[in-house]
Scaffold this active site. Structure first.
Site, PDB file in Angstrom:
ATOM      1  N   HIS A 189     -22.767   4.849  -5.954  1.00  0.00           N
ATOM      2  CA  HIS A 189     -23.280   6.309  -5.482  1.00  0.00           C
ATOM      3  C   HIS A 189     -22.732   7.355  -6.121  1.00  0.00           C
ATOM      4  O   HIS A 189     -21.384   7.469  -6.310  1.00  0.00           O
ATOM      5  CB  HIS A 189     -22.947   6.131  -3.813  1.00  0.00           C
ATOM      6  CG  HIS A 189     -23.966   7.367  -3.092  1.00  0.00           C
ATOM      7  ND1 HIS A 189     -23.593   8.629  -3.358  1.00  0.00           N
ATOM      8  CD2 HIS A 189     -25.069   7.093  -2.534  1.00  0.00           C
ATOM      9  CE1 HIS A 189     -24.513   9.240  -2.409  1.00  0.00           C
ATOM     10  NE2 HIS A 189     -25.511   8.344  -2.103  1.00  0.00           N
ATOM     11  N   ASP A 199     -28.864   1.932   0.432  1.00  0.00           N
ATOM     12  CA  ASP A 199     -30.060   1.341  -0.066  1.00  0.00           C
ATOM     13  C   ASP A 199     -30.157  -0.138  -0.070  1.00  0.00           C
ATOM     14  O   ASP A 199     -31.294  -0.869   0.210  1.00  0.00           O
ATOM     15  CB  ASP A 199     -30.632   1.890  -1.148  1.00  0.00           C
ATOM     16  CG  ASP A 199     -30.743   3.294  -1.078  1.00  0.00           C
ATOM     17  OD1 ASP A 199     -31.561   3.715  -0.379  1.00  0.00           O
ATOM     18  OD2 ASP A 199     -30.499   3.966  -1.820  1.00  0.00           O
TER      19      ASP A 199
HETATM   20  N1  ACO Z   1     -24.616  -1.709 -11.850  1.00  0.00           N
HETATM   21  C1  ACO Z   1     -24.022  -2.056 -13.023  1.00  0.00           C
HETATM   22  N2  ACO Z   1     -23.059  -0.974 -13.423  1.00  0.00           N
HETATM   23  C2  ACO Z   1     -22.808   0.393 -12.762  1.00  0.00           C
HETATM   24  C3  ACO Z   1     -24.007   0.489 -11.883  1.00  0.00           C
HETATM   25  C4  ACO Z   1     -24.663  -0.406 -11.163  1.00  0.00           C
HETATM   26  N3  ACO Z   1     -25.550  -0.311 -10.224  1.00  0.00           N
HETATM   27  N4  ACO Z   1     -23.685   1.920 -11.414  1.00  0.00           N
HETATM   28  C5  ACO Z   1     -22.678   2.464 -12.023  1.00  0.00           C
HETATM   29  N5  ACO Z   1     -22.486   1.322 -13.176  1.00  0.00           N
HETATM   30  C6  ACO Z   1     -21.409   1.513 -14.135  1.00  0.00           C
HETATM   31  C7  ACO Z   1     -21.633   2.465 -15.291  1.00  0.00           C
HETATM   32  O1  ACO Z   1     -22.232   1.715 -16.259  1.00  0.00           O
HETATM   33  C8  ACO Z   1     -20.612   3.242 -15.537  1.00  0.00           C
HETATM   34  O2  ACO Z   1     -19.658   2.088 -16.276  1.00  0.00           O
HETATM   35  P1  ACO Z   1     -18.718   2.602 -17.383  1.00  0.00           P
HETATM   36  O3  ACO Z   1     -17.536   3.483 -16.733  1.00  0.00           O
HETATM   37  O4  ACO Z   1     -18.174   1.225 -18.047  1.00  0.00           O
HETATM   38  O5  ACO Z   1     -19.516   3.430 -18.333  1.00  0.00           O
HETATM   39  C9  ACO Z   1     -19.854   3.427 -14.214  1.00  0.00           C
HETATM   40  O6  ACO Z   1     -20.288   2.215 -13.473  1.00  0.00           O
HETATM   41  C10 ACO Z   1     -19.944   4.724 -13.445  1.00  0.00           C
HETATM   42  O7  ACO Z   1     -21.395   4.862 -13.456  1.00  0.00           O
HETATM   43  P2  ACO Z   1     -22.149   6.558 -13.364  1.00  0.00           P
HETATM   44  O8  ACO Z   1     -23.585   6.040 -13.863  1.00  0.00           O
HETATM   45  O9  ACO Z   1     -21.272   7.287 -14.308  1.00  0.00           O
HETATM   46  O10 ACO Z   1     -21.976   6.651 -12.030  1.00  0.00           O
HETATM   47  P3  ACO Z   1     -22.728   7.949 -11.293  1.00  0.00           P
HETATM   48  O11 ACO Z   1     -22.195   8.140 -10.150  1.00  0.00           O
HETATM   49  O12 ACO Z   1     -23.376   8.723 -12.446  1.00  0.00           O
HETATM   50  O13 ACO Z   1     -24.057   7.251 -10.669  1.00  0.00           O
HETATM   51  C11 ACO Z   1     -25.752   5.933  -9.348  1.00  0.00           C
HETATM   52  C12 ACO Z   1     -24.398   6.488  -9.405  1.00  0.00           C
HETATM   53  C13 ACO Z   1     -26.754   6.499 -10.238  1.00  0.00           C
HETATM   54  C14 ACO Z   1     -26.092   5.586  -7.968  1.00  0.00           C
HETATM   55  C15 ACO Z   1     -25.510   4.553 -10.132  1.00  0.00           C
HETATM   56  O14 ACO Z   1     -24.147   3.733  -9.428  1.00  0.00           O
HETATM   57  C16 ACO Z   1     -26.627   3.618 -10.079  1.00  0.00           C
HETATM   58  O15 ACO Z   1     -27.385   3.749 -11.047  1.00  0.00           O
HETATM   59  N6  ACO Z   1     -26.835   2.614  -9.172  1.00  0.00           N
HETATM   60  C17 ACO Z   1     -27.879   1.949  -9.138  1.00  0.00           C
HETATM   61  C18 ACO Z   1     -29.012   2.549  -8.336  1.00  0.00           C
HETATM   62  C19 ACO Z   1     -29.149   2.900  -6.780  1.00  0.00           C
HETATM   63  O16 ACO Z   1     -28.584   2.068  -6.155  1.00  0.00           O
HETATM   64  N7  ACO Z   1     -29.551   4.146  -6.694  1.00  0.00           N
HETATM   65  C20 ACO Z   1     -29.146   4.639  -5.269  1.00  0.00           C
HETATM   66  C21 ACO Z   1     -27.957   5.327  -4.859  1.00  0.00           C
HETATM   67  S1  ACO Z   1     -27.925   5.720  -3.130  1.00  0.00           S
HETATM   68  C22 ACO Z   1     -29.089   7.069  -2.922  1.00  0.00           C
HETATM   69  O17 ACO Z   1     -29.418   7.659  -3.822  1.00  0.00           O
HETATM   70  C23 ACO Z   1     -29.460   7.439  -1.467  1.00  0.00           C
END
Ligand code: ACO
Length: 426
Positions: free
Chosen positions: A308, A365
């Site tokens: 998140h 979610d």
């Molecule tokens: N699966 C695998 N790896 C992930 C995931 C995931 N779901 N989410 C983040 N990571 C990893 C990234 O690759 C990154 O790795 P690194 O540090 O080695 O480069 C690290 O975790 C940080 O990720 P960011 O994208 O920088 O985190 P951010 O805070 O920007 O993104 C987000 C948050 C968009 C929710 C992300 O976790 C994601 O895409 N999740 C899946 C989609 C999802 O479930 N969305 C719903 C969110 S809840 C809501 O909106 C109500």
């Protein structure tokens, strides 16, 4: 040195400028830069508003680090355990939790106002089969502004109340109608003997002259999902609602814009993606393959329902929903392959260093998708469920902005990077 100011120095001309720090009741303070352009001739640049507070608000507070979410100062774990969605809606709209009598009167008001003008049905008739329920809902809410045009100019607290109660009460009916029309199903009217959440489930699932049998846990699970979605401060759809409010648009046009923003896959569509991904993985023996893909830096695949942007240690809404999901699955004796896939992913992710070290745990979610699936709610209705929950929050935010003494129209500036004057001599 004044401790309540921030000094900004422009190294190009050596000039310094002071800006006031405004303190929050709880959470980060802000730097008041409203005079920045007048004083320096420059704007700030903050794409996606990641460091910008766009308003003052006393409605909702989030502490992402501590995993805390409060509406009007009440923690959502308290509200979701001890109160109903209608208590929460009342709280958001009125600033206080209702007494027993007030809740009774509010509940009756919701039942009384739940019917929509028959003219709305004619509008819905025009949409093609399989039209997305979110598109129908957005159009339906916008159309309500033609039936209640008088809400454009609200002057008294009584009129605010009437406008707010009307939309909160009618949203479930419009939501159910959106689904019934999209699928060519007979319409089920609201039932004055049923509570808010039960009534919606019956309008969604029922058939004329057929009794819809619901377990208490089903109603509780959906009611909790509504409560947990009721507000989330200045997210994209709420910002859309507030932007329209700042132009003096009709409140129902503003809610319709909120629905449009929420429809976006990056906002309200995440729980639908969770279920689609679980279905795509399909069987438990394929889980390891997809976990490996999620961990592979060269693979864009991400586990939906994990991580998140704001909650970096845990999502407090997910904690509440996890318990409800367990209760629901037990009581409904749900034991499908999809649930097994979800359980295995959850177990691996909660114990795997890749996910732990990055603070990636199941978010709201992940659990809401599984709960809605267990409640037999179709995937394209998931975002519509979100709308029902979020409407009191949107209306509270619309009202907060409109009741300010002076309202500034939302009008951000830009950093222009296009060509300078290319007009030929003429
Ligand atoms: N699966 C695998 N790896 C992930 C995931 C995931 N779901 N989410 C983040 N990571 C990893 C990234 O690759 C990154 O790795 P690194 O540090 O080695 O480069 C690290 O975790 C940080 O990720 P960011 O994208 O920088 O985190 P951010 O805070 O920007 O993104 C987000 C948050 C968009 C929710 C992300 O976790 C994601 O895409 N999740 C899946 C989609 C999802 O479930 N969305 C719903 C969110 S809840 C809501 O909106 C109500």
């Amino acid at each position: 040195m004044n401790k309540n100011t921030v000094t900004l120095t422009n190294n190009r001309n050596g000039k310094s400028y002071e800006f006031d720090i405004l303190d929050a009741t709880v959470g980060p303070s802000v730097i008041n830069i409203s005079t920045l352009y007048k004083e320096t001739g420059m704007f700030t640049y903050d794409e996606g508003y990641t460091s910008t507070a766009s308003c003052k608000s006393d409605i909702t507070y989030i502490d992402g680090g501590a995993g805390k979410l409060m509406y009007r100062g009440y923690d959502i774990s308290y509200l979701s355990k001890e109160k109903t969605f209608l208590d929460t809606a009342y709280l958001l709209l009125n600033g206080e939790l209702p007494t027993e009598d007030e809740l009774g009167a509010f509940s009756f008001e919701m039942q009384k106002r739940s019917f929509v003008h028959e003219g709305v049905k004619k509008l819905f008739d025009a949409f093609p089969d399989r039209a997305h329920p979110m598109a129908i809902l957005s159009a339906g809410v916008s159309a309500l502004s033609t039936f209640y045009y008088k809400h454009l100019d609200i002057t008294s607290p009584q009129e605010y109340k009437e406008m707010s109660n009307r939309i909160v009460a009618k949203i479930p009916t419009l939501a159910a109608l959106s689904y019934r029309y999209s699928n060519g199903l007979p319409i089920i009217y609201p039932d004055m003997d049923k509570g808010f959440t039960e009534n919606f489930l019956c309008m969604l699932r029922g058939y004329p002259h057929e009794y819809v049998e619901l377990k208490e846990i089903e109603i509780k699970a959906l009611d909790t999902i509504f409560t947990l979605h009721a507000d989330h401060e200045q997210n994209a759809s709420t910002t859309a609602v507030r932007n329209l409010a700042s132009t003096n648009a009709h409140p129902y046009a503003a809610i319709s814009a909120g629905i449009g923003a929420l429809w976006g896959r990056s906002h309200g569509g995440a729980n639908e993606s969770v279920i689609r991904q679980l279905e795509m993985i399909g069987t438990v023996d394929r889980v390891d393959e997809f976990i490996a893909k999620a961990k592979d830096k060269n693979d864009p695949f991400r586990l939906m329902g994990f991580g998140h942007r704001v909650y970096k240690n845990f999502d407090p809404r997910a904690t509440v929903l996890k318990n409800i999901r367990n209760e629901l699955m037990d009581e409904l004796c749900i034991d499908s392959e999809l649930v097994e896939v979800a359980n295995k992913i959850e177990q691996i992710a909660l114990n795997d260093d890749y996910f732990i070290s990055r603070g990636l745990y199941p978010n709201i979610d992940f659990y809401s998708g599984l709960i809605l699936q267990a409640l037999k709610i179709p995937k394209d209705m998931f975002a519509v469920i979100f709308v029902i929950g979020r409407t009191p929050g949107w209306i509270a935010q619309w009202s907060e902005l409109n009741q300010q003494k002076t309202v500034k129209i939302a009008r951000p500036r830009q950093l222009y990077i296009g060509p300078n004057d290319r007009t030929p001599e003429h």
